[in-house]
Design a protein around this motif. Structure first.
Motif, PDB file in Angstrom:
ATOM      1  N   LEU A 133       0.823  -1.203   0.000  1.00 24.44           N
ATOM      2  CA  LEU A 133       0.000   0.000   0.000  1.00 24.44           C
ATOM      3  C   LEU A 133       0.859   1.255   0.000  1.00 24.44           C
ATOM      4  O   LEU A 133       1.998   1.249   0.469  1.00 24.44           O
ATOM      5  CB  LEU A 133      -0.919   0.008   1.230  1.00 24.44           C
ATOM      6  N   PRO A 211      -4.214   1.113  -4.466  1.00 25.51           N
ATOM      7  CA  PRO A 211      -3.828   0.450  -3.213  1.00 25.51           C
ATOM      8  C   PRO A 211      -3.366   1.464  -2.162  1.00 25.51           C
ATOM      9  O   PRO A 211      -2.178   1.655  -1.930  1.00 25.51           O
ATOM     10  CB  PRO A 211      -2.687  -0.473  -3.641  1.00 25.51           C
ATOM     11  N   ASP A 213      -2.877   3.474   1.455  1.00 22.73           N
ATOM     12  CA  ASP A 213      -2.613   3.274   2.881  1.00 22.73           C
ATOM     13  C   ASP A 213      -3.186   4.490   3.612  1.00 22.73           C
ATOM     14  O   ASP A 213      -2.539   5.532   3.703  1.00 22.73           O
ATOM     15  CB  ASP A 213      -1.114   3.153   3.126  1.00 22.73           C
TER      16      ASP A 213
END
Length: 416
Positions: A133, A211, A213
């Protein structure tokens, strides 16, 4: 764990894949004569108020006193002479792109659906192993444009380890024309917050193409109108009273203040040739913006050849920012149409430094911080080509690069 970033102008980080425009990204016909006339009338009607604001705020910018003192700001949005760019996505026409510069591998871009956002977002991310991530960066485009025009800059930023998501809901907005997309760009800042809110509610919204975070702070970036939207987000984050009494305050407070909560997740803003924060046709709360940014680290860039914006516009915007961590860059990107206001689209030489700024202040990365504030041969003050005293857009006719930090020893150059 991110690798050490090293010099920002290293070799290419692998090959890249460039996506063609989707059907609904196709530019629409430009404004008709009647709408152009209306735009000119609106601009002329507001000119007197803009000039008043400009004179008052320029007085705060001079003389430049105190260590990285924050003093005042101004710039202007006009119907873009960037019409030349409206029909171009650089990679579609074989224009060589200089990036990505970052230390990671391949970068890909795709359209990702975002709940409650028209046409979602154009997202560039690294080709990483499943489960890896990266922090989110929300990107805002300029007038009469679409996110895909910024493909090169977005890929460059993504190559430094970000998922860069550009909202597609303000396509072809036009400064000062409230009937155009996102109220002429005035409401674009809300789209940044909607992107953050969507990924906060569902970090796994698109694990393959975005992806993210969301345990990390978010960066807000943008060019021209998008730069204005980035500065507005920072003002919302740091000063709840900003935009008080405007319809936008109601939107920010709706749904238990979900958009304000999204703003609280922002850790840095990057404004490339931003619009005028002192123009009431562009910023709905000009007086409330002055000194509103007190905590969010801010990177403001313009170029020596940017004659679309009024001279020193970006400098005056920079002076309005009170945060101790801020950088002003008047980039000498050479000559030619693509070295001026369009430089972020076609050259984007500033993006490696902007990426370091984002990593330094959203991730606390010491290597990136040193690349900005250090004195090494590959550090910013020695590696970037910035304006020299007397060149266009130099602050107080002498400042082409100003690095501000809380510790006086890292302020560069030291003020006279």
């Amino acid at each position: 764990r991110a690798p050490s970033l090293g010099a920002p102008f290293g070799g290419r980080a692998g090959t890249t894949s460039r996506r063609r425009m989707a059907k609904d990204d196709t530019p629409q016909p430009l404004l008709g004569d009647d709408r152009l006339a209306r735009n000119r009338a609106i601009i002329e009607a507001g000119g007197r108020e803009v000039e008043h604001n400009k004179a008052a705020r320029e007085a705060r910018c001079a003389p430049f006193t105190g260590p990285c003192a924050a003093l005042g700001g101004m710039c202007v949005g006009v119907l873009m002479t960037t019409v030349a760019a409206v029909v171009m996505v650089p990679s579609m026409y074989g224009i060589e792109q200089p990036g990505p510069h970052g230390p990671y591998g391949k970068v890909y871009c795709n359209v990702v659906g975002i709940p409650n956002m028209t046409r979602g977002a154009y997202v560039c991310r690294l080709a990483a192993p499943p489960g890896e991530l990266f922090p989110l960066m929300s990107f805002g485009h300029g007038d009469l444009s679409i996110p895909a025009f910024y493909e090169g800059a977005m890929m460059d930023l993504a190559s430094y380890g970000f998922v860069v998501a550009a909202y597609r809901s303000c396509t072809l907005s036009v400064d000062a024309l409230a009937w155009s997309a996102c109220k002429g760009g005035e409401a674009s800042f809300l789209e940044h917050l909607k992107v953050i809110r969507a990924f906060t509610l569902d970090p796994g919204l698109s694990p393959q193409f975005a992806p993210v975070d969301m345990s990390k702070l978010v960066t807000i970036a943008g060019h021209s109108t998008g730069g204005r939207s980035a500065l507005m987000v920072a003002a919302v984050r740091d000063s709840p009273q900003y935009l008080a009494g405007t319809p936008f305050a109601q939107e920010l407070d709706a749904d238990d203040g979900s958009l304000r909560k999204a703003a609280a997740r922002v850790g840095a803003v990057l404004a490339f040739s931003p619009d005028d924060m002192g123009d009431p046709r562009l910023n709905p709360d000009t007086s409330g913006f002055v000194d509103a940014i007190t905590e969010t680290p801010t990177f403001i860039m313009v170029t020596v050849a940017d004659h679309l914006q009024p001279q020193l516009a970006a400098w005056r915007d920079f002076c309005s920012v009170r945060v101790p961590n801020k950088i002003y860059l008047d980039l000498d990107a050479g000559s030619g149409v693509y070295s001026g206001h369009l430089e972020t689209l076609f050259g984007h030489k500033e993006t490696p430094w902007a990426a370091h700024f984002a990593r330094a202040f959203t991730l606390g990365e010491k290597d990136s911080w040193y690349m900005l504030y250090g004195g090494c041969p590959t550090c910013m003050r020695r590696a970037v080509k910035y304006a020299q005293p007397g060149q266009y857009n130099t602050g107080n006719n002498k400042v082409g690069l100003l690095l501000c930090a809380p510790a006086p020893g890292y302020i560069w150059p030291a003020e006279d």
